[in-house]
Design a protein around this motif. Structure first.
Motif, PDB file in Angstrom:
ATOM      1  N   GLY A 257       6.611  23.988 -34.197  1.00 53.38           N
ATOM      2  CA  GLY A 257       8.059  23.824 -34.318  1.00 53.38           C
ATOM      3  C   GLY A 257       8.542  22.467 -34.791  1.00 53.38           C
ATOM      4  N   ILE A 258       7.706  21.761 -35.553  1.00 52.63           N
ATOM      5  CA  ILE A 258       8.161  20.493 -36.128  1.00 52.63           C
ATOM      6  C   ILE A 258       7.737  20.398 -37.589  1.00 52.63           C
ATOM      7  CG2 ILE A 258       8.302  19.156 -33.982  1.00 52.63           C
ATOM      8  CD1 ILE A 258       5.553  18.105 -34.405  1.00 52.63           C
ATOM      9  N   ILE A 272       9.267  14.328 -35.843  1.00 52.10           N
ATOM     10  CA  ILE A 272      10.292  14.822 -34.922  1.00 52.10           C
ATOM     11  C   ILE A 272      11.507  13.926 -35.144  1.00 52.10           C
ATOM     12  CG2 ILE A 272      10.909  15.364 -32.534  1.00 52.10           C
ATOM     13  CD1 ILE A 272       7.940  15.515 -31.873  1.00 52.10           C
ATOM     14  N   GLU A 299       0.491  21.182 -31.210  1.00 52.60           N
ATOM     15  CA  GLU A 299       1.074  22.227 -30.369  1.00 52.60           C
ATOM     16  C   GLU A 299       1.214  21.728 -28.927  1.00 52.60           C
ATOM     17  OE1 GLU A 299       0.370  26.996 -29.507  1.00 52.60           O
ATOM     18  OE2 GLU A 299      -1.346  25.759 -30.059  1.00 52.60           O
ATOM     19  N   SER A 302       4.019  18.974 -28.765  1.00 56.05           N
ATOM     20  CA  SER A 302       5.357  19.569 -28.838  1.00 56.05           C
ATOM     21  C   SER A 302       5.729  20.245 -27.512  1.00 56.05           C
ATOM     22  CB  SER A 302       5.382  20.568 -30.005  1.00 56.05           C
ATOM     23  OG  SER A 302       6.395  21.497 -29.871  1.00 56.05           O
ATOM     24  N   SER A 308      10.970  19.753 -30.186  1.00 59.84           N
ATOM     25  CA  SER A 308      10.743  20.433 -31.444  1.00 59.84           C
ATOM     26  C   SER A 308      12.096  20.480 -32.125  1.00 59.84           C
ATOM     27  CB  SER A 308      10.152  21.833 -31.239  1.00 59.84           C
ATOM     28  OG  SER A 308      11.175  22.805 -31.146  1.00 59.84           O
TER      29      SER A 308
END
Length: 310
Positions: A257-258, A272, A299, A302, A308
């Motif tokens: 998610g980044i 980020i 992972e 985050s 994220s």
């Protein structure tokens, strides 16, 4: 959300522990002879805060071949070059869904590469630089040194020669682009610059520092310089999120998610915004060409920091 120094140090230790479990399960980029010889049992990680703090674990000061991470630097250079206006006329901004070195899409889409981070798009971006600067390789190297705040960064000529000797597919892409009217400079000149940008050697610490302007809205926290407008940093980050990990980008966005950019040398640089720039390195790759242990480390980072872009 901020973290005390010891918190981030312990999170990095956890990232390293989780990453180590995957070493031995991937494969190095053996189609480039110089990369095939690398010891696969290595892992390093560096995190730079927009407040200037730094945290590292493992082999964070071991130099490695940054490969496609260089495409972020050449995009930044092209967008501030005299050829900036032509960049988005010649390269798209969509995920490819195909392998990073595919020719099929380029043929069917008439020489307009999907994005600047697949090989075809990156070669066009390098062509923008090659056709506007007398010494394109020196321009690229000086930008990287400025972003990393380090004059020791160099081009590994052994890797560059290896890239050139095994670069038949990239040569095919470049000739196809030329035949479709999307390459301005001489094919050999553009390829020579492209192979050398991919062969830049940096450490995790160097790469994390060099990505700080993307985390800090175009400012460099370590030098106080404005290296790009805030809007450009935001837009490059958006491309990292949607196109930075080839056809593994959707799964990476789901798991991590980044915004990030990977290279087949085993490095992944991540951002980020407003918080950190990160670089992980572990040479073994998954089937899509992204660092297996590096992806796992990001992972964990985050998840543990609860940071994220989502």
């Amino acid at each position: 959300m901020t973290h005390a120094d010891h918190d981030l140090s312990s999170i990095l230790d956890e990232c390293a522990q989780e990453a180590q479990k995957l070493i031995g399960q991937g494969h190095v980029a053996d189609y480039i002879p110089a990369l095939a010889r690398i010891n696969p049992d290595q892992f390093g990680m560096a995190v730079c805060g927009v407040d200037g703090t730094e945290f590292t674990v493992g082999q964070s000061d071991t130099s490695f071949s940054i490969q496609s991470i260089s495409k972020v630097f050449t995009l930044a250079l092209a967008l501030q070059s005299p050829g900036a206006a032509s960049v988005w006329e010649r390269v798209g901004r969509e995920p490819s869904g195909n392998a990073f070195n595919s020719l099929v899409q380029l043929e069917s889409e008439r020489g307009l590469p999907r994005n600047p981070f697949i090989n075809a798009g990156a070669i066009v971006v390098t062509d923008v630089i090659t056709s506007h600067f007398v010494s394109p390789v020196l321009q690229i190297l000086s930008l990287v040194r400025k972003y990393a705040n380090c004059d020791d960064i160099y081009i590994d000529e052994e890797v560059a020669d290896s890239e050139e000797e095994s670069g038949h597919r990239n040569a095919a892409i470049a000739h196809l682009l030329k035949s479709q009217g999307n390459l301005v400079a001489d094919v050999d000149d553009t390829l020579a610059a492209y192979y050398r940008q991919c062969s830049i050697a940096m450490t995790c610490r160097d790469v994390a520092r060099a990505f700080l302007p993307l985390a800090a809205a175009g400012q460099h926290p370590l030098t106080g310089q404005t290296l790009m407008p805030a809007l450009r940093a935001k837009r490059i980050n958006s491309l990292l999120l949607t196109c930075g990990l080839y056809d593994g980008v959707g799964n990476f966005a789901y798991r991590v998610g980044i915004p990030a950019k990977s290279g087949v040398g085993g490095g992944i640089a991540a951002v980020i915004p407003g918080h950190y720039s990160i670089c992980v390195w572990s040479p073994e790759l998954d089937e899509l060409g992204n660092s297996l242990a590096g992806t796992r480390a990001l992972e964990v980072f985050s998840h543990e920091t609860n940071l994220s872009v989502f």
